[in-house]
Design a protein around this motif. Structure first.
Motif, mmCIF file in Angstrom:
data_model
loop_
_atom_site.group_PDB
_atom_site.id
_atom_site.type_symbol
_atom_site.label_atom_id
_atom_site.label_comp_id
_atom_site.label_asym_id
_atom_site.label_seq_id
_atom_site.Cartn_x
_atom_site.Cartn_y
_atom_site.Cartn_z
ATOM 1 N N UNK A 98 -73.519 20.742 12.263
ATOM 2 C CA UNK A 98 -74.939 21.077 12.420
ATOM 3 C C UNK A 98 -75.208 21.690 13.790
ATOM 4 N N UNK A 99 -74.646 21.097 14.846
ATOM 5 C CA UNK A 99 -74.907 21.601 16.187
ATOM 6 C C UNK A 99 -74.284 22.980 16.389
ATOM 7 N N UNK A 100 -73.077 23.178 15.894
ATOM 8 C CA UNK A 100 -72.417 24.478 16.041
ATOM 9 C C UNK A 100 -73.198 25.564 15.320
ATOM 10 N N UNK A 101 -73.674 25.245 14.124
ATOM 11 C CA UNK A 101 -74.433 26.224 13.353
ATOM 12 C C UNK A 101 -75.734 26.591 14.050
ATOM 13 N N UNK A 118 -93.953 16.077 16.776
ATOM 14 C CA UNK A 118 -92.590 16.583 16.867
ATOM 15 C C UNK A 118 -91.989 16.716 15.465
ATOM 16 N N UNK A 119 -91.517 17.900 15.074
ATOM 17 C CA UNK A 119 -90.944 18.068 13.727
ATOM 18 C C UNK A 119 -89.677 17.240 13.550
ATOM 19 N N UNK A 120 -89.560 16.602 12.383
ATOM 20 C CA UNK A 120 -88.400 15.775 12.073
ATOM 21 C C UNK A 120 -87.832 16.175 10.716
ATOM 22 N N UNK A 121 -86.567 16.569 10.717
ATOM 23 C CA UNK A 121 -85.834 16.829 9.471
ATOM 24 C C UNK A 121 -84.907 15.643 9.266
ATOM 25 N N UNK A 122 -85.031 14.968 8.125
ATOM 26 C CA UNK A 122 -84.169 13.812 7.916
ATOM 27 C C UNK A 122 -83.130 14.099 6.839
ATOM 28 N N UNK A 159 -77.127 27.322 6.260
ATOM 29 C CA UNK A 159 -78.199 28.322 6.247
ATOM 30 C C UNK A 159 -79.527 27.702 5.826
ATOM 31 N N UNK A 160 -79.470 26.712 4.946
ATOM 32 C CA UNK A 160 -80.695 26.024 4.538
ATOM 33 C C UNK A 160 -81.241 25.198 5.699
ATOM 34 N N UNK A 161 -80.355 24.566 6.449
ATOM 35 C CA UNK A 161 -80.782 23.811 7.632
ATOM 36 C C UNK A 161 -81.498 24.736 8.606
#
Length: 233
Positions: A18-21, A77-81, A110-112
């Protein structure tokens, strides 16, 4: 300075992917392996968005989201879980506590990115609207009479008053934001970063502004906007 995203997951593989993307898409990323570490990072670094698993064991599954929503400084603050694809009840609970978007694992990178970009753009619009409201209240306090020609409509469009022979021009809220940055001399890339948009999207807004004002390039557009009082100060 790029926007900062916090990725929280006890799985090092997911944290890395996730971080690399997200870094490839131009964001700065900081990671945490558990909820307690995440809380400390939030307090210290004030990230612009959080991507977090809700099935970690150090705290109960939802304490991180609950803490964010109850903290005055981070309430919007936006949160994606993240959660397992089959855990429908967990996803519902995450939304009930204030999560903005759910991404079932395994997820497409890409969806993330699409979700992150959308949430950051929405947050920017909320903050911009709040600033406009504060400016309007300040102006109303400074004068007892309001020129009704200058009315800001709440349907995402603004009425721009005619000057001399200029016809009425309607600009969307986003077009007005782009125009303001243009008059400040910002490039399309800088505008894209400020508004959380792609450079191509900014180019489309600039093209729309050129068409609405009948100008041929950015220099003419800025001159036209200043001459005809199209810019809110």
């Amino acid at each position: 300075m790029s926007l900062l995203i916090l990725v929280v997951d006890d799985d090092p593989t997911i944290r890395y992917e996730a971080s690399s993307s997200l870094e490839k898409f131009g964001y700065s990323v900081i990671t945490a392996g558990d909820s307690q570490e995440a809380l400390n990072i939030i307090e210290e670094y004030h990230p612009n968005l959080i991507v977090t698993d809700i099935t970690m064991s150090e705290l109960d599954d939802y304490q991180l989201i609950r803490w964010v929503r109850q903290h005055p400084k981070f309430r919007i603050l936006p949160v994606v879980f993240l959660t397992a694809r089959v855990d429908v009840e967990k996803r519902i609970r995450g939304y009930q506590l204030g999560g903005d978007a759910c991404l079932p694992k395994p997820f497409e990178l890409n969806e993330l990115y699409a979700i992150v970009r959308n949430l950051l753009e929405r947050l920017q619009l909320m903050l911009w609207e709040w600033r406009l409201g504060m400016q309007q209240q300040s102006m109303e306090r400074q004068t007892s009479s309001v020129d009704t020609t200058y009315q800001v409509y709440l349907n995402n469009q603004e009425y721009i008053p005619p000057v001399d022979s200029i016809e009425q021009i309607f600009l969307t809220r986003r077009e007005r934001m782009v125009l303001k940055f243009l008059t400040e001399g910002k490039s399309n890339s800088q505008i894209a970063t400020s508004l959380y948009l792609s450079r191509r999207t900014v180019e489309k807004y600039v093209s729309n502004l050129l068409g609405k004002t009948g100008t041929n390039n950015r220099v003419e557009l800025v001159h036209f906007a200043r001459k005809n009082n199209l810019i809110n100060h």
